[in-house]
Every structure is written in structure tokens, then in C-alpha cells.
Write a protein that holds these residues in place. Structure first.
Motif, PDB file in Angstrom:
ATOM      1  N   ALA A  76      -2.994   9.262  -8.287  1.00 22.95           N
ATOM      2  CA  ALA A  76      -2.076   7.780  -8.023  1.00 22.95           C
ATOM      3  C   ALA A  76      -1.737   8.380  -6.015  1.00 22.95           C
ATOM      4  CB  ALA A  76      -1.083   7.704  -8.330  1.00 22.95           C
ATOM      5  N   TRP A  77      -1.820   9.450  -5.693  1.00 23.50           N
ATOM      6  CA  TRP A  77      -1.585   9.637  -4.599  1.00 23.50           C
ATOM      7  C   TRP A  77      -2.464   9.293  -3.719  1.00 23.50           C
ATOM      8  CZ3 TRP A  77       3.575  10.468  -1.950  1.00 23.50           C
ATOM      9  CH2 TRP A  77       3.177  10.922  -0.836  1.00 23.50           C
ATOM     10  N   PHE A  78      -2.985   9.571  -3.959  1.00 27.91           N
ATOM     11  CA  PHE A  78      -4.146   9.795  -2.937  1.00 27.91           C
ATOM     12  C   PHE A  78      -4.715   8.380  -3.481  1.00 27.91           C
ATOM     13  CE2 PHE A  78      -3.472  14.173  -2.299  1.00 27.91           C
ATOM     14  CZ  PHE A  78      -3.682  14.147  -1.510  1.00 27.91           C
ATOM     15  N   GLU A  79      -4.552   7.325  -4.647  1.00 25.66           N
ATOM     16  CA  GLU A  79      -5.648   6.141  -4.485  1.00 25.66           C
ATOM     17  C   GLU A  79      -5.895   5.421  -3.241  1.00 25.66           C
ATOM     18  OE1 GLU A  79      -5.049   4.026  -9.045  1.00 25.66           O
ATOM     19  OE2 GLU A  79      -3.949   2.548  -7.163  1.00 25.66           O
ATOM     20  N   ARG A  80      -7.255   4.297  -3.378  1.00 23.13           N
ATOM     21  CA  ARG A  80      -7.053   4.084  -2.375  1.00 23.13           C
ATOM     22  C   ARG A  80      -7.182   1.629  -3.028  1.00 23.13           C
ATOM     23  NH1 ARG A  80     -12.027   4.490   0.792  1.00 23.13           N
ATOM     24  NH2 ARG A  80     -13.340   5.004  -1.626  1.00 23.13           N
ATOM     25  N   ARG A  81      -7.017   1.266  -2.048  1.00 23.74           N
ATOM     26  CA  ARG A  81      -7.464  -0.954  -2.915  1.00 23.74           C
ATOM     27  C   ARG A  81      -7.938  -1.207  -2.220  1.00 23.74           C
ATOM     28  NH1 ARG A  81      -3.134  -1.843  -7.637  1.00 23.74           N
ATOM     29  NH2 ARG A  81      -3.168  -0.012  -9.175  1.00 23.74           N
ATOM     30  N   GLU A  82      -8.890  -2.208  -2.367  1.00 24.33           N
ATOM     31  CA  GLU A  82      -9.645  -3.242  -0.816  1.00 24.33           C
ATOM     32  C   GLU A  82      -8.567  -4.381  -1.760  1.00 24.33           C
ATOM     33  OE1 GLU A  82     -13.413  -3.929  -1.077  1.00 24.33           O
ATOM     34  OE2 GLU A  82     -13.231  -5.518  -2.315  1.00 24.33           O
ATOM     35  N   ILE A  83      -8.049  -5.024  -0.525  1.00 21.11           N
ATOM     36  CA  ILE A  83      -7.232  -5.995  -0.407  1.00 21.11           C
ATOM     37  C   ILE A  83      -7.284  -7.210   0.551  1.00 21.11           C
ATOM     38  CG2 ILE A  83      -5.300  -4.396  -1.203  1.00 21.11           C
ATOM     39  CD1 ILE A  83      -3.956  -5.121   1.545  1.00 21.11           C
ATOM     40  N   GLN A  84      -6.791  -8.190   0.424  1.00 20.12           N
ATOM     41  CA  GLN A  84      -6.472  -8.946   1.123  1.00 20.12           C
ATOM     42  C   GLN A  84      -5.115  -9.702   1.160  1.00 20.12           C
ATOM     43  OE1 GLN A  84      -9.828 -11.507  -0.640  1.00 20.12           O
ATOM     44  NE2 GLN A  84     -10.326 -11.982   0.712  1.00 20.12           N
ATOM     45  N   LEU A  85      -4.709  -9.865   2.469  1.00 22.70           N
ATOM     46  CA  LEU A  85      -3.585  -9.926   2.757  1.00 22.70           C
ATOM     47  C   LEU A  85      -2.814 -11.370   3.696  1.00 22.70           C
ATOM     48  CD1 LEU A  85      -0.792  -9.152   2.817  1.00 22.70           C
ATOM     49  CD2 LEU A  85      -1.383  -7.950   5.253  1.00 22.70           C
ATOM     50  N   ALA A  86      -2.191 -12.425   2.879  1.00 28.60           N
ATOM     51  CA  ALA A  86      -2.607 -13.911   3.714  1.00 28.60           C
ATOM     52  C   ALA A  86      -0.535 -13.085   3.625  1.00 28.60           C
ATOM     53  CB  ALA A  86      -1.956 -15.093   3.004  1.00 28.60           C
ATOM     54  N   ARG A  87      -0.584 -13.777   6.197  1.00 29.51           N
ATOM     55  CA  ARG A  87       1.256 -13.540   5.924  1.00 29.51           C
ATOM     56  C   ARG A  87       1.564 -15.307   6.615  1.00 29.51           C
ATOM     57  NH1 ARG A  87       1.720  -7.871   8.043  1.00 29.51           N
ATOM     58  NH2 ARG A  87       4.068  -8.325   8.886  1.00 29.51           N
ATOM     59  N   PHE A  88       3.364 -14.487   6.387  1.00 25.55           N
ATOM     60  CA  PHE A  88       3.470 -16.282   6.464  1.00 25.55           C
ATOM     61  C   PHE A  88       4.910 -15.838   7.382  1.00 25.55           C
ATOM     62  CE2 PHE A  88       1.480 -16.551   2.343  1.00 25.55           C
ATOM     63  CZ  PHE A  88       1.478 -17.706   2.048  1.00 25.55           C
ATOM     64  N   GLU A  89       4.597 -16.006   8.524  1.00 26.07           N
ATOM     65  CA  GLU A  89       5.542 -15.805   9.630  1.00 26.07           C
ATOM     66  C   GLU A  89       6.103 -16.419  10.050  1.00 26.07           C
ATOM     67  OE1 GLU A  89       4.025 -13.583  12.214  1.00 26.07           O
ATOM     68  OE2 GLU A  89       3.564 -11.384  10.977  1.00 26.07           O
ATOM     69  N   GLY A 109       3.595 -10.992  -3.964  1.00 24.23           N
ATOM     70  CA  GLY A 109       4.243 -11.308  -2.948  1.00 24.23           C
ATOM     71  C   GLY A 109       5.650 -10.171  -2.368  1.00 24.23           C
ATOM     72  N   VAL A 110       5.421 -10.710  -1.449  1.00 25.55           N
ATOM     73  CA  VAL A 110       6.328  -9.374  -0.634  1.00 25.55           C
ATOM     74  C   VAL A 110       7.121 -10.049   0.434  1.00 25.55           C
ATOM     75  CG1 VAL A 110       6.550  -7.486   0.560  1.00 25.55           C
ATOM     76  CG2 VAL A 110       4.619  -7.471  -1.195  1.00 25.55           C
ATOM     77  N   ASP A 111       8.169  -9.595  -0.043  1.00 25.20           N
ATOM     78  CA  ASP A 111       9.737 -10.682   0.915  1.00 25.20           C
ATOM     79  C   ASP A 111      10.108  -9.628   1.651  1.00 25.20           C
ATOM     80  OD1 ASP A 111      11.926 -11.150   2.446  1.00 25.20           O
ATOM     81  OD2 ASP A 111      12.713 -11.717   0.218  1.00 25.20           O
ATOM     82  N   LEU A 112       9.544  -9.633   3.188  1.00 22.93           N
ATOM     83  CA  LEU A 112       9.591  -9.116   4.261  1.00 22.93           C
ATOM     84  C   LEU A 112      11.030  -8.648   5.166  1.00 22.93           C
ATOM     85  CD1 LEU A 112       6.095  -9.219   5.365  1.00 22.93           C
ATOM     86  CD2 LEU A 112       7.063  -7.268   4.101  1.00 22.93           C
ATOM     87  N   GLY A 113      11.359 -10.025   4.674  1.00 30.31           N
ATOM     88  CA  GLY A 113      12.880 -10.216   4.705  1.00 30.31           C
ATOM     89  C   GLY A 113      12.804 -11.069   6.526  1.00 30.31           C
ATOM     90  N   ALA A 114      13.540 -10.534   7.722  1.00 30.02           N
ATOM     91  CA  ALA A 114      13.212 -11.049   8.924  1.00 30.02           C
ATOM     92  C   ALA A 114      12.154 -11.337   9.385  1.00 30.02           C
ATOM     93  CB  ALA A 114      14.325 -10.214   9.848  1.00 30.02           C
ATOM     94  N   ARG A 115      11.278 -10.548   8.195  1.00 27.54           N
ATOM     95  CA  ARG A 115       9.749 -11.414   9.203  1.00 27.54           C
ATOM     96  C   ARG A 115       9.043 -11.474   8.083  1.00 27.54           C
ATOM     97  NH1 ARG A 115       8.032  -4.642   9.730  1.00 27.54           N
ATOM     98  NH2 ARG A 115       9.148  -4.684   7.553  1.00 27.54           N
ATOM     99  N   GLY A 116       9.002 -12.577   6.961  1.00 32.28           N
ATOM    100  CA  GLY A 116       8.819 -13.284   6.273  1.00 32.28           C
ATOM    101  C   GLY A 116       8.340 -13.023   5.203  1.00 32.28           C
ATOM    102  N   TYR A 117       7.205 -13.457   4.521  1.00 28.30           N
ATOM    103  CA  TYR A 117       6.861 -12.667   3.119  1.00 28.30           C
ATOM    104  C   TYR A 117       4.961 -13.094   3.346  1.00 28.30           C
ATOM    105  CZ  TYR A 117       5.972 -14.471  -1.495  1.00 28.30           C
ATOM    106  OH  TYR A 117       6.561 -13.983  -3.134  1.00 28.30           O
ATOM    107  N   ALA A 118       4.670 -12.012   2.545  1.00 28.73           N
ATOM    108  CA  ALA A 118       3.472 -11.881   2.651  1.00 28.73           C
ATOM    109  C   ALA A 118       2.617 -12.022   1.034  1.00 28.73           C
ATOM    110  CB  ALA A 118       3.123 -10.550   3.288  1.00 28.73           C
ATOM    111  N   VAL A 119       1.569 -12.454   0.773  1.00 28.14           N
ATOM    112  CA  VAL A 119       0.890 -12.193  -0.031  1.00 28.14           C
ATOM    113  C   VAL A 119      -0.267 -11.389  -0.540  1.00 28.14           C
ATOM    114  CG1 VAL A 119      -0.910 -13.854  -1.726  1.00 28.14           C
ATOM    115  CG2 VAL A 119       1.755 -14.626  -1.067  1.00 28.14           C
ATOM    116  N   VAL A 120      -0.554 -10.339  -1.148  1.00 30.89           N
ATOM    117  CA  VAL A 120      -1.269  -9.693  -1.339  1.00 30.89           C
ATOM    118  C   VAL A 120      -2.222 -10.072  -2.173  1.00 30.89           C
ATOM    119  CG1 VAL A 120      -1.544  -6.901  -1.526  1.00 30.89           C
ATOM    120  CG2 VAL A 120       0.238  -8.115   0.162  1.00 30.89           C
ATOM    121  N   ARG A 121      -3.633  -9.643  -2.194  1.00 32.78           N
ATOM    122  CA  ARG A 121      -4.702  -9.795  -3.733  1.00 32.78           C
ATOM    123  C   ARG A 121      -5.374  -8.715  -3.688  1.00 32.78           C
ATOM    124  NH1 ARG A 121      -9.359 -13.970  -4.862  1.00 32.78           N
ATOM    125  NH2 ARG A 121     -10.977 -13.158  -5.397  1.00 32.78           N
ATOM    126  N   VAL A 122      -5.475  -8.227  -4.297  1.00 29.22           N
ATOM    127  CA  VAL A 122      -6.457  -6.875  -5.026  1.00 29.22           C
ATOM    128  C   VAL A 122      -7.509  -6.864  -5.194  1.00 29.22           C
ATOM    129  CG1 VAL A 122      -6.021  -4.525  -6.106  1.00 29.22           C
ATOM    130  CG2 VAL A 122      -3.424  -5.494  -5.408  1.00 29.22           C
TER     131      VAL A 122
END
Length: 634
Positions: free
Chosen positions: A185-198, A568-581
Motif C-alpha cells: 500500500a505504501w508504494f501503490e500508484r494510481r492513474e487519476i484525472q483531476l478537476a480543480r474548482f478554484e 471530492g476534496v475540500d481544499l479550504g481556501a484553495r477551493g475544491y477538487a474532484v478526483v477520478r481514479v
């Protein structure tokens, strides 16, 4: 035998060092009882940790860190977060001390002497002959505000505390069935796509009226205050200031120079060869007489043929360490040999053979083969170094008197710092706009919490009189006086309207970003077409510059076979992000690491982390057992 003694002199010196620590004055757990109960910041087993204890401990930590890394920002070290860490360490030390006491863990004098001998800082204070330079040792501790007894007792307690936790870490076992999945798990890799809402992308959509600004200002008036500040003057007394007033006579310097030459003479080294005929100290008189007769005959032969010394040493000497080398012991200094042997060697002239010398090892015949005298530096070449050392020594002696005088003057003539400054040759400094929390930059004494507390005390602000003399560092006192005080006050709207408007726009833009991001996430999870950037591969070792909360979410999303995972990830003052794995990839980093250093080493690394976690858990258990708690500020 004799050569063994010489080569292991450090061990014997360690044993000789033990008497130094026999008379330690213990002040450990018993010292916890001595508190007046005022201004408690924490409790352990019903015993208080006072604010004074916290201030002293934090000041020592700050000074030690700045001594090790002078470029560190002192303001960061004096922050509330840093003081909180110091308090946590004090609590941990307290509970570990109690646990060591209850578990009957003590530090023997031999263990303490060994720790002292292994301390690099102590090692640097040794003379060329290996003995501890007690004067430099005492000066080094005095510079840290400690006595040898305090330092050595602190080390004794630290060893006992470490033993409490060592029993846990040493017994920690990580089963392979646990280690391997964790490593995977420590060395696991994932292919993702990322949408940022700043928020910046939504700021243009925000419309703010003057009424909105007025309402926001009224609801958040505390955010638009000018901080409490004071214009002050202050004076600092330290060793440098005292040293500037010290005058040295030529006689003082000459006396110190002669003393240094006398010490240098002790560093003379001599090279000798010897022939040893062993005899036990408890041997019968007849046996001793027989060995002495053999030794006398050998000595007589050497008197006739001194050039045969090495030849006879190889044939006759019973010292296994030197016989094969013709009796050669190489160069050594005073204190390296047993006393009868040393006295004989340093009484010989070069090339001279001694009479019979008796020691605990037997009878020796000694040939002095060489003398190495240290070079004697000239007085002028040593003048600067002698002045510096002697000035510091006298300044240390004079500081206590100057500190008492300083404290009296700032108290007795409390309407001005000038009398104290003039009397002691100090300068009065000023600082404009000092905040209650201390300056971001400037002289380090003004960042001291105790001095800040004295400056912003009600009486000091009201009367504009000198504060008391406050210890702000090792051999460093400071006093201050408030010239003008400006309380915290809400700035008028007209002055901060642009700042208020900007804050309101940022808040509403952030709300729009969060709402849009959450809406898009639900739509995409429901099957709506998602227009996302190109894929990237992330892992704990290669986060691709993404914030930690986003990496944690991407690596913890469940991914079903053939189906993407969403988060979905709340980034505080930096906004929001949606991650697709999109998919979980094989841990190639693990394979590379295994090829380089082996699976067992990785498992060992993980086991160490596991042991650290167990130690932390045990420490938390001890805190509960001894009812450790941080008290709320009054």
C-alpha cells in the motif's frame, strides 16, 4: 599485558571518571513537589507544571536551536505552536520519569560515566592526554545556565526515561503478514484525472453591493482591527556588554601565558622501550627474589651492550604487546602509564636505561628512545587568544555583580532606563509598534514571552515605568519601558472598505467553487459525460506537486474492476477538487527498492515505523495512567 593496559587507557579513564559523578545532587521527581500552585499550565499525577517551568524549558530549547542553527527565525521558535510542543515534551518527560521510578529503573554511575565519555560535546573538551578539561567543561555548562551537577543529573534522568521506552521498542514485532500488505500500500500508484474548482475562477461572477460590504464589516469587525501596539525603549545586559568594560593588565596576560606554557609542558610526549619480567603481586618472596635476580642479570648485560636492547626485548620480555616490536611502546603522554613506570620514564634522559622499575605487572627495564616537546608559541602570537579567554573568564565573574546592579537600577530609578545604561556602559534602544505577540523581526530579547508579558502588564502600560529586569537568555537580562501604548481598535469602514470588499468577494467565490465542484461530482458519478484533463500517475513517493489531502483521497478511494472511483476534496481556501481514479497500478517503486536493497530491509524499515507507533501508543497510555492533562488558559 602492559601494552594492553596502555591501549585501553580510555576505558580505565572512564572508571577514574566515576568519582566525579558519585556526588550528584538528585533533584528529579522530588523537585516536582516544589510549586506554589500559581499559574499552572498542566498537571501530571496531580503535580503542577507551572508557566515558569514552561518558560524556562522553552527558553533553553530556543537558545539551543539558535546555537545550532543561527539563521532560524526566532519568532517561529517563540510561536504558540512551538511552546505547545515544548509543553508536550515536558509532560512526556514527567510521565516517563514517574514510570522509571515505579519500574525501579535507575542509572548506575558506570552507565552515566559511559554516556558522558561518548558525548561528542564532552569529547571536544578533552586535553591532548585524553583527560577532561574541567575548567572548559564548567564554562561550557555555565554558558548554558547549568551547573555540572544539574547537567549530569539531567543526563541520568534522560537515560532512565529512554530505558522506559526502549523496553517497548525492543519488544516490538511486526509479522510478515502485516508488513507485506502495508509495504504494498505504501508504494501503490494510481492513474487519476483531476478537476480543480478554484475561487479565483469564480470571482468575476460575484456581485457585491455597498450594503453587502457594510453588513460584512459589521459581522466581522474583529477581523479589521489594528493590533495592540506599544512604542518602547529597552536595555539589554549580557556577557558582551560586561566584557567590554573589563580591562586586562599586561601582568594578567603574562601570567596567563606562563600558565599556558606550564600546561603545554604537561603535553610533552616520550617514546620508550621496555623489557618486562612478570611477577604476581601476591607471589611468594622466594619467587619474587628469583625474578629480581634474573632482571638484575639482564640489566647488567644491557649496561654492557645497550645496542642489544631490542634483541633482548624480543627474546626475554614477557609483555606480549611489545616484545615482538623490540619492547617499543611508541609515544605517550603523562597519565597514560602506571605511575612507577611513568615516573621512571620522565626522569630519564634520551638514550638512558633505567634501573629496575617495579609495578603491579612485574619488573621493567626501560630505555628512553625519544622525546617530543610541543612547540612553545610566542607571547605575541597568543596575545589575542589569551585576551579573549581571560576577558570572558573575568566577564563571567563580573556578570553576577553587574546583573544585581542592573536589576537595582531599573527598579530604583524606574522612570528612565538611562541611569542603568550609563552606569553599565549600555545603549538604550527603541522599538516602534511592538505588538503584544512580539516582533516578526528585530532584537531577539523582544521575542521573549516573559519580557513581553512584563511590557504589556497593566501597570507598565499605565505608569510608563521600567519593567523589572527579565532573564531573556543565558547570561542575558533585559528591561523595558513603554513610551506610548495603542490599544487594539476597530478601524473605520472608510479606511478598510477595499479590504472588506476583497474578503467578501473571496468568501462568495469560494462558496461558488465548492457548490459547483460538488454538483459536478454528483453528476459525473451518476454517469454524466466528464470533460477532464489528461491522466497522471501519483503515489506517496511521487505526489506530482499535489496537496497532501488530495493525494490521500486519491490513494484511499475504492476502485472496482472496470469502474472508476470518484472523490471530492475540500481544499479550504484553495477551493475544491474532484478526483477520478481510473486504475490501480503495480507498485513499481516497491520492485525497484527491493532490487536495490532487498525485501528484508524494507520490512525492517516498516518494523521501525511500527515500533515508533507502539512507543507513541505506550506513551499515551502512560499519560492516562498518570492523569496528565493540559489546563485551559485562565
Amino acid at each position: 599485558m602492559f601494552d594492553f593496559f596502555r591501549k585501553h587507557m580510555k576505558l580505565f579513564m572512564g572508571l577514574l571518571f566515576i568519582p566525579l559523578v558519585i556526588g550528584f545532587v538528585l533533584f528529579g521527581v522530588q523537585g516536582y513537589d516544589r510549586t506554589d500552585g500559581a499559574d499552572k499550565v498542566a498537571e501530571v499525577a496531580g503535580k503542577a507544571i507551572t508557566r515558569q517551568e514552561l518558560d524556562n524549558a522553552h527558553r533553553r530549547e530556543v537558545e539551543q536551536r539558535l546555537a545550532a542553527a543561527p539563521t532560524l527565525d526566532r519568532a517561529l521558535l517563540e510561536s504558540d505552536q512551538a511552546r505547545q510542543l515544548t509543553l508536550e515534551r515536558l509532560i512526556a518527560e514527567r510521565v516517563l520519569a514517574l514510570a522509571a521510578h515505579d519500574q525501579h529503573i535507575v542509572t548506575p554511575d558506570q552507565r552515566l560515566a559511559r554516556e558522558l565519555l561518548q558525548d561528542p560535546g564532552i569529547a571536544s573538551l578533552r586535553k591532548p592526554d585524553g583527560q577532561l578539561d574541567l575548567q572548559r567543561y564548567h564554562e561550557a555548562l555555565r554558558a548554558q545556565g547549568m551547573t555540572p551537577e544539574q547537567y549530569e543529573n539531567s543526563l541520568r534522568q534522560d537515560i532512565a526515561r529512554r530505558q522506559v521506552l526502549a523496553s517497548v521498542s525492543a519488544s516490538s514485532i511486526l509479522p510478515a503478514a502485516v508488513a507485506q500488505p502495508a509495504l504494498g500500500a505504501w508504494f501503490e500508484r494510481r492513474e487519476i484525472q483531476l478537476a480543480r474548482f478554484e475561487p479565483a475562477d469564480f470571482a468575476a461572477k460575484v456581485q457585491v453591493s455597498d450594503a453587502d460590504v457594510e453588513a460584512y464589516y459589521q459581522a466581522n469587525a474583529a477581523r479589521f482591527q489594528s493590533p495592540e501596539q506599544a512604542d518602547i525603549e529597552y536595555v539589554v545586559l549580557d556577557l558582551d556588554a560586561v566584557s567590554r568594560r573589563v580591562t586586562l593588565s599586561e601582568a594578567d596576560l603574562r601570567a596567563r601565558y606562563e600558565q599556558s606554557l606550564a600546561n603545554l609542558a604537561k603535553d610533552e610526549q616520550r617514546r620508550a622501550s621496555h623489557i618486562l619480567l612478570t611477577v604476581a603481586p601476591d607471589a611468594a618472596a622466594a619467587d619474587k627474589a628469583k625474578v629480581r635476580e634474573q632482571a638484575q642479570a639482564l640489566l647488567a648485560e644491557l649496561r654492557q651492550s645497550p645496542a642489544r636492547f631490542a634483541e633482548l626485548a624480543k627474546a626475554k620480555s614477557q609483555d606480549p604487546g611489545s616484545a615482538a616490536k623490540g619492547g617499543d611502546l611508541d609515544f605517550f603522554s603523562r597519565g597514560s602509564m602506571v605511575k612507577p613506570f611513568e615516573d621512571a620514564v620522565f626522569a630519564l634522559n634520551k638514550g638512558q636505561i633505567s634501573d629496575l622499575v617495579e609495578s603491579e605487572f612485574g619488573l621493567h627495564i626501560i630505555l628512553l628512545t625519544d622525546v617530543r616537546q610541543p612547540a612553545k608559541p610566542s607571547f605575541e602570537s597568543q596575545r589575542a587568544q589569551l585576551e579573549q579567554a581571560l576577558k570572558r573568564e573575568q566577564a563571567l565573574k563580573a556578570y553576577a555583580e553587574a546583573a544585581e546592579q542592573f536589576g537595582n537600577l531599573v527598579y530604583e530609578q524606574a522612570d528612565s532606563l538611562k541611569p542603568a545604561a550609563d552606569k553599565l556602559g549600555l545603549s538604550v534602544k527603541t522599538f516602534q509598534g511592538l505588538p503584544r505577540g512580539g516582533p516578526l523581526t528585530g532584537d531577539a530579547p523582544l521575542a521573549n514571552p516573559k519580557l513581553l508579558q512584563a511590557i504589556f502588564a497593566d501597570d507598565a502600560l499605565r505608569s510608563k515605568r521600567n519593567t523589572e529586569a527579565v532573564e531573556v537568555g543565558a547570561n542575558q537580562l533585559a528591561a523595558a519601558r513603554v513610551l506610548q501604548h495603542r490599544p487594539a481598535a476597530t478601524r473605520p469602514l472608510a479606511e478598510v472598505s477595499a479590504q472588506v470588499r476583497q474578503s467578501l468577494v473571496q468568501q462568495r467565490a469560494l462558496e461558488l467553487a465548492l457548490a459547483d465542484g460538488k454538483t459536478k461530482l454528483e453528476a459525473w458519478k451518476g454517469g454524466a459525460a466528464a470533460s477532464l484533463p489528461a491522466t497522471i500517475v501519483v503515489s506517496r513517493q511521487q505526489p506530482q506537486g499535489l496537496p497532501q489531502p488530495l493525494i490521500s483521497a486519491a490513494l484511499s478511494v475504492k476502485v472496482a474492476k472496470g469502474q472508476p472511483g470518484w472523490a471530492g476534496v475540500d481544499l479550504g481556501a484553495r477551493g475544491y477538487a474532484v478526483v477520478r481514479v481510473n486504475q490501480v497500478l503495480a507498485p513499481e517503486s516497491l520492485a525497484a527498492a527491493q532490487a536495490e536493497q532487498g525485501r528484508s530491509q524494507l520490512a525492517q524499515m516498516w518494523a521501525q515505523m511500527w515500533a515508533q507507533a507502539e512507543v507513541q501508543a505506550y506513551l499515551e497510555l502512560l499519560k492516562q495512567r498518570y492523569k496528565a492533562k493540559i489546563l485551559p488558559r485562565s
